[in-house]
Each structure stands twice: as structure tokens, then as C-alpha cells.
Design an enzyme around this catalytic site. Structure first.
Site, PDB file in Angstrom:
ATOM      1  N   ALA A 175       0.868  -1.184   0.000  1.00  0.00           N
ATOM      2  CA  ALA A 175       0.000   0.000   0.000  1.00  0.00           C
ATOM      3  C   ALA A 175       0.899   1.228   0.000  1.00  0.00           C
ATOM      4  O   ALA A 175       1.806   1.343   0.827  1.00  0.00           O
ATOM      5  CB  ALA A 175      -0.883   0.010   1.244  1.00  0.00           C
ATOM      6  N   LYS A 176       0.642   2.127  -0.937  1.00  0.00           N
ATOM      7  CA  LYS A 176       1.426   3.368  -0.968  1.00  0.00           C
ATOM      8  C   LYS A 176       0.708   4.355  -0.043  1.00  0.00           C
ATOM      9  O   LYS A 176      -0.059   5.214  -0.491  1.00  0.00           O
ATOM     10  CB  LYS A 176       1.546   3.880  -2.408  1.00  0.00           C
ATOM     11  CG  LYS A 176       2.547   5.007  -2.581  1.00  0.00           C
ATOM     12  CD  LYS A 176       2.799   5.260  -4.055  1.00  0.00           C
ATOM     13  CE  LYS A 176       3.511   6.591  -4.286  1.00  0.00           C
ATOM     14  NZ  LYS A 176       4.831   6.704  -3.678  1.00  0.00           N
TER      15      LYS A 176
END
Ligand code: PMP
Length: 315
Positions: free
Chosen positions: A158-159
Site C-alpha cells: 500500500a502506498k
């Protein structure tokens, strides 16, 4: 890097003035770091303006949001349309795009009950990220004393904005010690990635990069380089990389939307070959920069065209 305001920002499907894109200090994201985001480039190619791998960035944004149970009615096609619309209207070509999803203003508890999800896209001018402007000279980096987040703490795929607290520690320490960037190891001591870049090395003609399990972001430039290596018939493996491989490899380079393909000249003051861009890195750079400039055919359909009617103001 100084931020030059553009005219409009995309908010939940509508274009609003740059100066109106404001949030309350009691928004969930300000207190708890609850955001996910993207960094995307719009290039000025020989054939006109184009957003590089817009669909993949939009999908990664939504995947990041899904991991954090941040649900929105916008789909990937909506995000792509928003990016195109913004680039066309702001006339900032080439530019960097910043799609962003976060928990807004509602209740104050950690559990984000009754807190709205806000979707924004901004774009702005952004130039070279790493290096000294000399594409042939590798940058000097260190191995960070900070490790990447352990897999069951902050998910690396997940950014998320909050991941960049770890990135800030890595980057600030590196810069304070006279390096351009830091390479983080994972919680088990294997090579992970830079504070904002994936990492590749070349040893005896084979290209190596850490697999996603080593707390790396599934970089879109990483994926592009993997595809280009395949196209060029260059052997590439994703495998665990011990730290010492960094010192004895033949070539080492970063990839990222901002960093593109940046050769590394030294690690912890140990020189990588002659400290200059190596032959395999150069082959990949030639192909990558050829495609993003429009000199080489976009055979993978990586570009989404931006209709710009008026002359671009930048570039
Ligand atoms: N790792 C991290 C931690 C990053 O922030 C980035 C930049 N988004 C990358 C890798 C490279 O990813 P991409 O090629 O998609 O920009």
C-alpha cells in the site's frame, strides 16, 4: 523542491481552484496519517502529452485504499479521466501528478466511523529527482540504519502516506551524512529498497531485484524495467539480496516515477565498478527514455494521451 501552484485541483470529480483545496486540522488524516497516494508522470513526448502508465497507477491507488478499507465510488477509469482532464486544463506539460485518497473531517476517534473519504488529484511541475544532472555519473548512497517496516506492521504494497515517515527517516539520515539517498534493509536484514525507489543490481550479466515479500512497493517503473529486460532478452530474477551483494555487484540502479532509472555509483563509499552508469543499466535507460520521449514506439501501450489544445507553458 518548490511547489508552483497550478490553476485547478480535481476533488471528488469536480475541478476546484488550487487555493480552495484545504482541509481542517481535525481531519482524520492530519491526526492519524490515514492517506494513500500516487506519484505519476505526464511526459511531453514527440507525439504530444501523455500520462505514463495511468491505468496501473490508478489501480495501485485503489488497491492501496482497499488494503486500508477506504472505499470510494470512483473507479480506476474515473481516476485516469481526472488525471487527463487536469493535465489538459492546467497546461503544465510535462508534470508530476499526485492522486490522493484520505479520511477527511468527521469524528475524531482512531476508528474512522462516519469519516468521509476524500479523493483529490493535483499536478505540478517537477524536474530531476536524484543525481546531479549528469546521467552518466552514479549517485552516492548509503545503507540506512533504519529498516523498512516489517511486513505485518505497515503493509509495503500500500502506498500509504504514513509509510513515508519511515522514508523520511531514511532520506534525512542519508542526506545528513552526505549521501543522495539511503537503501533500507528489511526486518530480516535483506535488501529492500530506497526511501522512494526500487532497487536493481547486475552481477555477472544477470539482473537481480528483491521480490515483493522484502517490504518493497510494487513499483510501476520496476514493472516497466522487468518488462523491458524481458523484451531485450536480459536475464532477470527476483530473489533475496544480502547486503554485501550491494558492494560486490557490477551495476546498481534505482527505479521510480521520480527517479526514472538512476545509476548508483557507490554504496557506503564503496565504489560500484568505476562509479559510472554500467552497460546493462544504459541499455535499459536507452529503451525507457526512448519510450517516454516518444523516440521508440510505445509497444506496451504505456501512454494515455492528453489532449492539449494550447501550447504547453512548461518544458
Ligand atoms: N518504493 C517506494 C517506497 C516509493 O515511494 C516509490 C515511488 N512511488 C517506488 C518504490 C517506486 O515506485 P514507482 O515506480 O511506481 O514510482
Amino acid at each position: 523542491m518548490a511547489l508552483i501552484p497550478t490553476e485547478k485541483i480535481w476533488h471528488n470529480g469536480k475541478l476546484i481552484p488550487w487555493n480552495d483545496a484545504k482541509i481542517h486540522i481535525m481531519a482524520h488524516v492530519v491526526n492519524y496519517g490515514s492517506s494513500v497516494f500516487e506519484g505519476v508522470r505526464c511526459y511531453k513526448t514527440k507525439h504530444g502529452a501523455g500520462i505514463f502508465r495511468a491505468q496501473e497507477h490508478a489501480q495501485r491507488l485503489l488497491d492501496s485504499a482497499k488494503i486500508y478499507r477506504m472505499y470510494t465510488d470512483f473507479n480506476a477509469a474515473d481516476i485516469v479521466r481526472g488525471m487527463v482532464e487536469l493535465c489538459a486544463i492546467n497546461h503544465t506539460i510535462p508534470c508530476y501528478l499526485r492522486p490522493l485518497i484520505f479520511r477527511g473531517y468527521g469524528e475524531v476517534g482512531v476508528n474512522p466511523k462516519n469519516v468521509p473519504i476524500e479523493v483529490y488529484i493535483a499536478n505540478y511541475e517537477w524536474g530531476k529527482y536524484l543525481g546531479h544532472g549528469d546521467a552518466d555519473q552514479g549517485v552516492d548512497v548509503c545503507v540506512s540504519s533504519w529498516t523498512r517496516n516489517a511486513p505485518n506492521t505497515m503493509p509495503a504494497m500500500a502506498k500509504a502516506g504514513a509509510n513515508y515517515m519511515n522514508s523520511q527517516l531514511i532520506k534525512m539520515e542519508a542526506v545528513a551524512n552526505g549521501y543522495v539517498e539511503g537503501i533500507a534493509l528489511d526486518v530480516n536484514g535483506y535488501v529492500s529498497e530506497g526511501s522512494g525507489e526500487n532497487l536493481f543490481l547486475v552481477k555477472n550479466g544477470t539482473i537481480y531485484t528483491p521480490p515483493l515479500g522484502n517490504s518493497v512497493l510494487g513499483g510501476i517503473t520496476r514493472d516497466s524495467v522487468i518488462q523491458l529486460a524481458r523484451d531485450l532478452g536480459l536475464p532477470l530474477v527476483q530473489q533475496l539480496i544480502p547486503r554485501e551483494m550491494l558492494y560486490i555487484c557490477d551495476e546498481l540502479f534505482f527505479t521510480g516515477t521520480a527517479a526514472e532509472i538512476t545509476p548508483i555509483g557507490s554504496v557506503d563509499r564503496i565504489s560500484i565498478a568505476d562509479g559510472k552508469c554500467g552497460p546493462v543499466t544504459r541499455k535499459l535507460q536507452k529503451e525507457f527514455f526512448g519510450i517516454v520521449s516518444g523516440e521508440i514506439e510505445d509497444r506496451h501501450n504505456w501512454f494515455t494521451a492528453v489532449p492539449v489544445n494550447q501550447p504547453a507553458v512548461i518544458g
